[in-house]
Design an enzyme around this catalytic site. Structure first.
Site, PDB file in Angstrom:
ATOM      1  N   PRO A 179     -70.459 -16.224  70.725  1.00  0.00           N
ATOM      2  CA  PRO A 179     -69.740 -15.390  71.683  1.00  0.00           C
ATOM      3  C   PRO A 179     -69.683 -16.100  73.030  1.00  0.00           C
ATOM      4  O   PRO A 179     -70.227 -17.197  73.188  1.00  0.00           O
ATOM      5  CB  PRO A 179     -70.639 -14.163  71.798  1.00  0.00           C
ATOM      6  CG  PRO A 179     -72.022 -14.726  71.662  1.00  0.00           C
ATOM      7  CD  PRO A 179     -71.911 -15.908  70.710  1.00  0.00           C
ATOM      8  N   ALA A 211     -69.974  -9.022  76.405  1.00  0.00           N
ATOM      9  CA  ALA A 211     -70.031 -10.021  75.339  1.00  0.00           C
ATOM     10  C   ALA A 211     -69.159  -9.628  74.169  1.00  0.00           C
ATOM     11  O   ALA A 211     -68.796  -8.465  74.010  1.00  0.00           O
ATOM     12  CB  ALA A 211     -71.474 -10.191  74.872  1.00  0.00           C
ATOM     13  N   ASN A 212     -68.817 -10.603  73.361  1.00  0.00           N
ATOM     14  CA  ASN A 212     -68.193 -10.343  72.071  1.00  0.00           C
ATOM     15  C   ASN A 212     -69.262 -10.369  70.998  1.00  0.00           C
ATOM     16  O   ASN A 212     -70.317 -10.975  71.175  1.00  0.00           O
ATOM     17  CB  ASN A 212     -67.154 -11.426  71.772  1.00  0.00           C
ATOM     18  CG  ASN A 212     -65.786 -11.073  72.313  1.00  0.00           C
ATOM     19  OD1 ASN A 212     -65.657 -10.228  73.181  1.00  0.00           O
ATOM     20  ND2 ASN A 212     -64.780 -11.709  71.786  1.00  0.00           N
ATOM     21  N   ARG A 213     -68.969  -9.764  69.869  1.00  0.00           N
ATOM     22  CA  ARG A 213     -69.894  -9.763  68.752  1.00  0.00           C
ATOM     23  C   ARG A 213     -69.683 -11.045  67.941  1.00  0.00           C
ATOM     24  O   ARG A 213     -68.592 -11.255  67.410  1.00  0.00           O
ATOM     25  CB  ARG A 213     -69.589  -8.562  67.872  1.00  0.00           C
ATOM     26  CG  ARG A 213     -70.773  -7.888  67.295  1.00  0.00           C
ATOM     27  CD  ARG A 213     -70.316  -6.915  66.259  1.00  0.00           C
ATOM     28  NE  ARG A 213     -70.195  -5.544  66.710  1.00  0.00           N
ATOM     29  CZ  ARG A 213     -71.226  -4.747  66.984  1.00  0.00           C
ATOM     30  NH1 ARG A 213     -72.455  -5.192  66.907  1.00  0.00           N
ATOM     31  NH2 ARG A 213     -71.020  -3.504  67.338  1.00  0.00           N
ATOM     32  N   VAL A 216     -64.369 -15.625  71.999  1.00  0.00           N
ATOM     33  CA  VAL A 216     -64.328 -15.751  73.455  1.00  0.00           C
ATOM     34  C   VAL A 216     -63.983 -14.396  74.079  1.00  0.00           C
ATOM     35  O   VAL A 216     -63.054 -13.721  73.627  1.00  0.00           O
ATOM     36  CB  VAL A 216     -63.259 -16.786  73.870  1.00  0.00           C
ATOM     37  CG1 VAL A 216     -63.235 -16.974  75.378  1.00  0.00           C
ATOM     38  CG2 VAL A 216     -63.491 -18.117  73.151  1.00  0.00           C
TER      39      VAL A 216
END
Ligand code: CTP
Ligand code: CA
Length: 222
Positions: A21, A33-35, A100
């Site tokens: 991430p 954040a992304n997973r 991203v």
């Protein structure tokens, strides 16, 4: 280095891989954040190295060991990831697996206090690393993106491929238990059409994709 030069079709080739991430800070202790576990991207970096490639792995915050033979650059934000990818050019191929963050916020320099209530976040768009690479004069010959989708997987992936200027999109159906898991079900979307790969271990997805990359940029192999 691989044991048998004959089975190292990517010797002399440089491949950039992004994985994991990105974290976009809100304040010194909080992030957006992304997973992403980073497992699929790290497996791809390792598989490319085993075929003899010089691999630069630009990694967001993940808890994973660096695969053997891979040069790792740790980053936190999308902007840092873009800079690290830029610094790693030129490359023969790039595989952008990272999840991203699409947006960042203006980070506070001090810790926001709960008692002050929910903060108003001032959002800005992050740079698109894949689209930027596609438009760069140093564009790698083979540019591969990933797309995690929950619906209309194939149509979304093909639209993304042309919109972002990638050669291939590896489309990931994440409607099941793929996130953080060991297995993955992907579709390889190219200008020639769509290949459906059966559900398999992420390490096997990585091996197959590395082979396909070698077919395009490899030095003839055996
Ligand atoms: N990507 C990137 N830089 C970004 C966003 C995405 O390089 N700022 C890359 C990812 O690493 C991936 C591909 O682009 O290889 C597709 O990412 P995805 O998030 O699916 O695409 P988006 O264009 O951001 O579309 P969406 O609205 O579905 O998030
Ligand atoms: Ca996105």
């Amino acid at each position: 280095q691989p044991d048998f030069a004959a089975d190292a079709p990517l010797v002399g080739k440089h491949v950039i891989v992004t994985a994991g991430p990105t974290h976009e800070p809100i304040d010194p202790v909080r992030v957006i954040a992304n997973r992403s576990s980073g497992k699929q991207g790290f497996a791809i970096a390792g598989a490319l190295a085993r075929l003899g490639a010089r691999v630069t792995l630009v990694a967001g915050p993940v808890a994973l060991a660096t695969p053997a033979g891979v040069t790792r650059r740790d980053v936190e934000t999308a902007s840092e990831m873009q800079r690290a990818v830029d610094d790693a050019l030129p490359a023969d191929a790039a595989v952008l697996v990272a999840a991203v963050a699409d947006w960042r916020v203006e980070a506070a320099s001090h810790k926001l206090k709960k008692a002050d209530g929910p903060p108003r976040l001032d959002w800005a768009a992050n740079p698109d690393i894949l689209a930027g690479l596609a438009a760069d004069p140093r564009r790698p010959k083979l540019l591969i993106g990933f797309a995690a989708e929950t619906e209309n997987v194939e149509a979304e992936a093909e639209a993304k491929r042309t919109r972002k200027g990638a050669d291939w999109i590896v489309a990931n159906d994440v409607s099941g238990d793929v996130m953080g898991g060991e297995r993955n079900e992907v579709h390889l979307v190219t200008a020639e059409g769509i290949e459906h790969w059966e559900r398999m271990d992420k390490s096997e997805v990585a091996r197959r994709l590395a082979r396909r990359i070698a077919d395009v940029i490899g030095g003839g192999g055996r």
